[in-house]
Scaffold this motif. Sequence first.
Motif, PDB file in Angstrom:
ATOM      1  N   ASN A  87      39.673 100.437 107.029  1.00 31.99           N
ATOM      2  CA  ASN A  87      41.046  99.978 107.285  1.00 31.99           C
ATOM      3  C   ASN A  87      42.047 101.136 107.235  1.00 31.99           C
ATOM      4  N   PHE A  88      41.580 102.289 107.640  1.00 30.66           N
ATOM      5  CA  PHE A  88      42.440 103.467 107.687  1.00 30.66           C
ATOM      6  C   PHE A  88      42.578 103.920 109.137  1.00 30.66           C
ATOM      7  N   VAL A  89      43.773 104.008 109.593  1.00 30.11           N
ATOM      8  CA  VAL A  89      44.009 104.423 110.974  1.00 30.11           C
ATOM      9  C   VAL A  89      44.152 105.947 111.025  1.00 30.11           C
ATOM     10  N   LEU A  92      52.708 107.662 102.823  1.00 30.69           N
ATOM     11  CA  LEU A  92      52.100 108.116 104.076  1.00 30.69           C
ATOM     12  C   LEU A  92      50.568 108.057 104.046  1.00 30.69           C
ATOM     13  N   GLY A  93      50.005 107.570 102.959  1.00 34.16           N
ATOM     14  CA  GLY A  93      48.558 107.338 102.959  1.00 34.16           C
ATOM     15  C   GLY A  93      47.718 108.310 102.145  1.00 34.16           C
ATOM     16  N   LYS A  94      48.333 109.040 101.236  1.00 32.92           N
ATOM     17  CA  LYS A  94      47.553 109.981 100.429  1.00 32.92           C
ATOM     18  C   LYS A  94      46.575 109.243  99.519  1.00 32.92           C
ATOM     19  N   THR A  95      47.120 108.273  98.776  1.00 31.28           N
ATOM     20  CA  THR A  95      46.260 107.527  97.860  1.00 31.28           C
ATOM     21  C   THR A  95      45.154 106.819  98.635  1.00 31.28           C
ATOM     22  N   HIS A  96      45.543 106.234  99.751  1.00 29.21           N
ATOM     23  CA  HIS A  96      44.542 105.534 100.568  1.00 29.21           C
ATOM     24  C   HIS A  96      43.411 106.490 100.979  1.00 29.21           C
ATOM     25  N   GLU A 150      54.285  98.286 106.590  1.00 30.01           N
ATOM     26  CA  GLU A 150      53.423  97.150 106.244  1.00 30.01           C
ATOM     27  C   GLU A 150      54.209  96.046 105.554  1.00 30.01           C
ATOM     28  N   ILE A 190      54.722 104.287 105.663  1.00 30.48           N
ATOM     29  CA  ILE A 190      53.772 103.262 106.087  1.00 30.48           C
ATOM     30  C   ILE A 190      53.802 102.055 105.150  1.00 30.48           C
ATOM     31  N   GLY A 197      54.503 113.180 102.082  1.00 30.80           N
ATOM     32  CA  GLY A 197      55.581 112.387 101.489  1.00 30.80           C
ATOM     33  C   GLY A 197      55.141 111.005 101.018  1.00 30.80           C
ATOM     34  N   TYR A 230      40.882 100.318  99.412  1.00 33.49           N
ATOM     35  CA  TYR A 230      41.081 101.519 100.223  1.00 33.49           C
ATOM     36  C   TYR A 230      39.772 101.993 100.840  1.00 33.49           C
ATOM     37  N   ILE A 267      48.466 100.715 113.122  1.00 34.57           N
ATOM     38  CA  ILE A 267      48.467 100.236 111.736  1.00 34.57           C
ATOM     39  C   ILE A 267      48.931  98.773 111.686  1.00 34.57           C
TER      40      ILE A 267
END
Length: 456
Positions: A124-126, A160-164, A324, A320, A157, A120, A290
């Motif tokens: 690589n984060f859009v 949607l990319g929180k952890t990322h 992916e 997301i 939700g 992470y 993405i």
Amino acid sequence: MDNKELWQSVLGELELQISKPNFQTWFKNSELVEKGDDYVVIGLESAFAKEWVETKYDKLILKIIRNFEPEIKEIRYQIQSSNKPAIIATKKKVELPQETESLNISEYSIDPKTNLNSRYTFQNFVVGSNNELAYSAAMAVIKELGKKYNPLFIYGGVGLGKTHLIQATGNELKKIYKNKIGIRYVSTETFVNEVINGIKNKRMEDVKNKYRKVDVLIIDDIQFIAGKEKTQEEFFHTFNTLYENNKQIIISSDRSPYLLSTLEERLRSRFEGGMVADISYPDFETRMAILKLKLQNMHSDFYISDDILGLIAEKFPYNIRELEGALTRLLGILKIRKLNPTRQNIESLLNEITSQRVMMIAPETVVKIVSEFYNIPEKDLLSHSRKKELVKPRQIIMYILREYLKYSFPTIARKLGDRDHTTVLHAYNKISQQLNKDHLLTQEINLIKEKIYNKH
Ligand code: ADP
Ligand code: MG
């Protein structure tokens, strides 16, 4: 006066009129980008700063600037970001980074010291309209570690990319500070287990030391702490210890602090006192960006045109991870079946993939998810108790089963602890009516729905 001098003069005035922290937070690295006949364009360092300055300081800036240049009537703002993410999704052209790190080796490498996963990163984060605010807030935290935006609370939700985002923040800090600061990432589930085991084995001191000594604590999915009193207690003390020592706390949650209903009030108000930012659904451009980034990182042999990628992007607007996953599966199938990525092939494979997703969702699943969501045991939801805190979730279950999953009233009545079907009808009507008036209820039901659909 040239642009630079003009802006310096304005800043000089501004500094006198607003508080020092505010001045530094919002106007640091600002510049006057352009001066037209009757307008100026001001560049600010983040979307977050832009939004803030635009709503809070627009009038003041205009007033000051007109002292120097009376013909100015309008101030426009733009973002002048220095911390560039991989891609900024724009309505126009999406640019891909020139070089990408190969993700294969580090895909699952977890650093034992920080517990951060190196896959992470911001590279690589859009960044799109859905996560712009959360991203800017993370950038602000990196710059002002522990001081201003504490805690940073990110919610949104599933998938949607929180952890990322929160892990990328940790990884970025690791890069900047090397070993000079202690960073620790932990999922709330792990934290809960550690506290439970700590109590059982009389080793709470170890748990305390582990988390109260860090400089940055990143805790994922805090909603799971609801109802776990001992863990909340421990977390509250850890939180305070860190907070009072200006240590940074970064939290993620599937819902806003406001909706963390079973959370102790004192914890909730702490969360609300920091910086709260949400992540919402990615728009089409963001989803395309993405997919492109992912494609590039997979080093796939296939060339896939934008047109065809668009077919995929269209199908997965809400998650997301699913987006992916669909791309990976599609490429896998194409390879195995030795097919080309033509429009026809992709369309039929997409149908294949999505039809597997739409399965019958059992009432038991809904009960389980609602039980987890409100942290109420399933057996209580199925009981005939009329306690207020049980009635609402029970009615929500009935409503969802009817409205979205199209079960009949008698079936729902039978499945939910042998009730009268008029009870279900009443529940359905009641929730339908309330939904029109109560936007918090709408949010809750949307979150629950999302969890139900994401199970499949
Ligand atoms: P959450 O924690 O909100 O459930 P994750 O952070 O696990 O979601 O994200 C799900 C997947 O989507 C991960 O593989 C993550 O890398 C990817 N992802 C999410 N948001 C982005 C983004 N903005 N850019 C690139 N990949 C993303
Ligand atoms: Mg997560």
